[in-house]
Design a protein around this motif. Structure first.
Motif, PDB file in Angstrom:
ATOM      1  N   UNK A   6       0.839  -1.211   0.000  1.00 13.68           N
ATOM      2  CA  UNK A   6       0.000   0.000   0.000  1.00 13.68           C
ATOM      3  C   UNK A   6       0.868   1.253   0.000  1.00 13.68           C
ATOM      4  N   UNK A   7       1.939   1.232   0.810  1.00 12.32           N
ATOM      5  CA  UNK A   7       2.845   2.379   0.848  1.00 12.32           C
ATOM      6  C   UNK A   7       3.517   2.574  -0.500  1.00 12.32           C
ATOM      7  N   UNK A 338       5.271   9.193  13.096  1.00 15.06           N
ATOM      8  CA  UNK A 338       3.916   8.639  13.249  1.00 15.06           C
ATOM      9  C   UNK A 338       3.967   7.150  12.940  1.00 15.06           C
ATOM     10  N   UNK A 339       4.709   6.829  11.867  1.00 15.86           N
ATOM     11  CA  UNK A 339       4.985   5.427  11.567  1.00 15.86           C
ATOM     12  C   UNK A 339       3.914   4.740  10.735  1.00 15.86           C
ATOM     13  N   UNK A 340       4.382   3.730   9.961  1.00 13.20           N
ATOM     14  CA  UNK A 340       3.483   2.862   9.218  1.00 13.20           C
ATOM     15  C   UNK A 340       2.660   3.574   8.165  1.00 13.20           C
ATOM     16  N   UNK A 341       1.546   2.934   7.820  1.00 18.03           N
ATOM     17  CA  UNK A 341       0.664   3.480   6.798  1.00 18.03           C
ATOM     18  C   UNK A 341       0.012   4.775   7.253  1.00 18.03           C
ATOM     19  N   UNK A 342      -0.240   4.901   8.553  1.00 20.61           N
ATOM     20  CA  UNK A 342      -0.883   6.120   9.090  1.00 20.61           C
ATOM     21  C   UNK A 342      -0.033   7.351   8.813  1.00 20.61           C
ATOM     22  N   UNK A 343       1.282   7.248   9.030  1.00 17.34           N
ATOM     23  CA  UNK A 343       2.162   8.382   8.775  1.00 17.34           C
ATOM     24  C   UNK A 343       2.172   8.789   7.315  1.00 17.34           C
TER      25      UNK A 343
END
Length: 404
Positions: A6-7, A338-343
């Motif tokens: 996704x990223x 924030x990290x991960x997909x959320x960031x």
């Protein structure tokens, strides 16, 4: 579908968005003088430029292979970390492109991209993550020196060409000279468009390829996939067709009053320099090359050059790397901490929000194909003062000299 995939998809979409902004930001490089002199009608000019940008993107991948090489040490990271650096750099490049478009300033999309990547790399890897000066590479040799030399060389070639053209045709009938050079401009502007596609679309190809390597989809030794080439070609062509009318007006009407022999000289000089750089795999700034060439036509003809406009452009050029770099660094920090997909999604939302705000602001003084040849409006009059009457709109003329 995994988070990493996704990223990767978000990074690819963002890269194509940058390519799109590159297209409408740089349409002026090829077509501003042809539109200003009436050699081509505005809509026909951008359509022709879009088609040739599309074709040019397929001609070579030499520039794509050198994007970011010898500028930042991206080989020091891999996987998710590399994807975030590339992503943050792209966001920095897009926002600077949109801001300079809003103000009608022809700054370098290439330097905006490199600035974003440098800023994100500094935030991630520190000072040693950037190659500042190294023989055959580094920021000094691959960005700073070409930025200084390209407009100067283009200006000198264009000034000599303009002086020669007016010297050779001084005894000819003015009407025939104008008509002949208008036809010549169609060919020279087309060549610049082709050169732009060959040079600029490949920068996005290189970035997407870098993201694919980081994800593990391809290896560094793999050829650039055809879908990457096609996607980048379509994105830059679509952006080119959109027009970028604000910058077209600045280059066509704001810097020097252009006649058709000058336009032909500027476009010919720009095309020769851009194609030469593409042949050697050098990611040259087409914007600075073209601006230098247009400035050279005014000097070669002995016409008035609006140095105040040139001064604003020069300030934008100086700010491009640090400004895009700051945005790239901030975006990297947000995505990383924030990290991960959320960031990644928060940074994407920030990009969409700021882009929307700039677009809404542009509607207050909209420039389109209908008023692109009007003089740029004067500064806002003080409260209570009567606004200056609008100047008559310049008529568009075909190469045959007929009013459109």
């Amino acid at each position: 579908m995994t988070v990493e995939l996704l990223i990767l998809l978000v990074v690819i979409v963002t890269a194509l968005a940058f390519d799109f902004t590159n297209g409408f930001h740089d349409t002026a490089n090829a077509m501003a003088t042809s539109i200003a002199t009436g050699a081509l009608r505005p809509k026909i000019a951008v359509a022709l430029s879009a088609v040739l940008n599309l074709v040019g993107a397929f001609l070579s991948v030499a520039v794509a292979a050198t994007v970011a090489e010898g500028i930042v040490r991206l080989d020091a990271v891999s996987g998710h970390e590399l994807l975030i650096i590339v992503y943050a750099g792209l966001v920095g490049g897009i926002l600077w492109n949109l801001l300079t478009w809003l103000f009608g300033l022809p700054s370098s999309s290439s330097h905006a991209l490199f600035g974003g990547l440098i800023g994100a790399t500094l935030a991630s890897l520190g000072w040693t993550g950037v190659v500042w000066a190294e023989e055959g590479g580094g920021v000094l040799y691959k960005i700073v020196l070409p930025a200084l030399l390209a407009p100067v060389i283009a200006g000198m070639v264009s000034a000599l060409g303009t002086w020669s053209v007016y010297r050779i045709t001084r005894g000819a009938e003015p009407g025939k000279v104008t008509t002949g050079f208008r036809w010549g401009q169609i060919g020279s502007a087309s060549l610049v468009s082709l050169a732009h596609g060959t040079n600029d679309a490949q920068k996005t190809m290189g970035v997407i390829f870098l993201a694919l390597v980081a994800h593990g989809t391809v290896t560094a030794d793999t050829e650039i996939p055809i879908w990457v080439i096609a996607a980048c070609a379509i994105a830059i062509a679509a952006g080119t067709y959109l027009g970028g009318w604000r910058i077209i007006r600045t280059l066509g009407k704001g810097l020097v009053e252009i006649e058709s022999p000058q336009g032909f000289s500027a476009e010919s000089a720009s095309a020769a320099i851009i194609l030469t750089s593409a042949n050697f795999g050098l990611p040259l700034s087409t914007t600075q090359t073209t601006t230098g060439a247009i400035l050279g036509t005014g000097i070669g003809r002995g016409a008035e050059v609006r140095w105040s406009v040139m001064g604003r452009m020069a300030v934008a050029w100086l700010l491009t790397l640090p400004a895009a770099g700051i945005v790239g660094a901030v975006c990297w920090a947000l995505a990383h901490y924030i990290g991960g997909l959320a960031g990644v999604l928060i940074v994407f939302a920030l990009l969409v929000g700021l882009a929307g705000l700039m677009y809404r602001r542009s509607l207050r003084d909209r420039v389109s194909s209908h008023n692109v040849n009007d003089p740029a409006p004067p500064s806002t009059p003080p409260p209570g003062a009567a606004p200056a009457p609008p100047e008559p709109r310049a008529a568009f003329r075909t190469p045959a000299g007929e009013e459109a």
